[in-house]
Scaffold this motif. Structure first.
Motif, short mmCIF file in Angstrom:
data_model
loop_
_atom_site.label_atom_id
_atom_site.label_comp_id
_atom_site.label_asym_id
_atom_site.label_seq_id
_atom_site.Cartn_x
_atom_site.Cartn_y
_atom_site.Cartn_z
N GLY A 181 0.63 5.75 -0.18
CA GLY A 181 -0.06 7.09 -0.10
C GLY A 181 0.28 7.94 -1.35
N SER B 233 0.78 -1.10 0.01
CA SER B 233 -0.03 0.05 0.03
C SER B 233 0.96 1.19 0.01
CB SER B 233 -0.85 0.11 1.26
OG SER B 233 -1.71 -0.79 1.17
N GLU C 197 -4.96 6.34 0.05
CA GLU C 197 -4.31 5.05 -0.14
C GLU C 197 -4.27 4.34 -1.43
OE1 GLU C 197 -4.88 0.81 1.67
OE2 GLU C 197 -3.91 2.22 3.28
#
Length: 156
Positions: A137, A135, A148
């Motif tokens: 940002g 993941s 995200e």
């Protein structure tokens, strides 16, 4: 529905521009140009990618232009991307188009990124063999905020 890929034609660009300016599609894609309504920037972007070594295709569904699909980037870090007209969401078009693109571009690994709340796109990628690996940002222009995103990989 018969889904095919072909080279991008000049006549496809007005369709792509209209699709890029669909507010709901922009929100789902999240990572979009700062000003999707800037036709000059859009034309310059498409001129660059059409003259590059990247694989860029028009997606046809039953002969109609319904989107685009591409593989871009440097070897070893190449990513897939696609954009399908909202009228065709949930009908298997994106999955069929991505599968066709992956057949055309056999190199691996390939990467993909999607807003983590874009369940439809994540499902398409998973059905085509991608798996989530991270993941991250990032600033999503279409949402005006940091969100995200999920990073996926297709190996072997």
């Amino acid at each position: 529905m018969d889904v095919e890929l072909r080279a991008v034609h000049d006549s496809d660009l007005p369709v792509f521009f209209r699709q890029l300016n669909d507010p709901e599609a922009l929100h789902m894609a999240a990572f979009t140009p700062a000003d999707p309504s800037d036709r000059d920037a859009f034309d310059a972007h498409w001129a660059r990618i059409r003259s590059s070594a990247d694989v860029v295709r028009t997606v046809l569904a039953d002969g109609d232009v319904v989107g685009s699909a591409a593989v871009y980037g440097v070897p070893g870090e190449r990513e897939v991307t696609y954009w399908i007209d909202r009228a065709y969401w949930g009908k298997g078009v994106a999955t069929a188009a991505l599968r066709a693109l992956l057949t055309e571009v056999p190199e691996r690994p390939l990467y993909a990124r999607a807003a983590s709340d874009n369940a439809g796109s994540l499902r398409v990628l998973e059905k085509c063999g991608f798996r989530a690996v991270a993941s991250a940002g990032g600033f999503a222009q279409a949402r005006g905020a940091e969100i995200e995103e999920t990073v996926l990989i297709l190996e072997g």
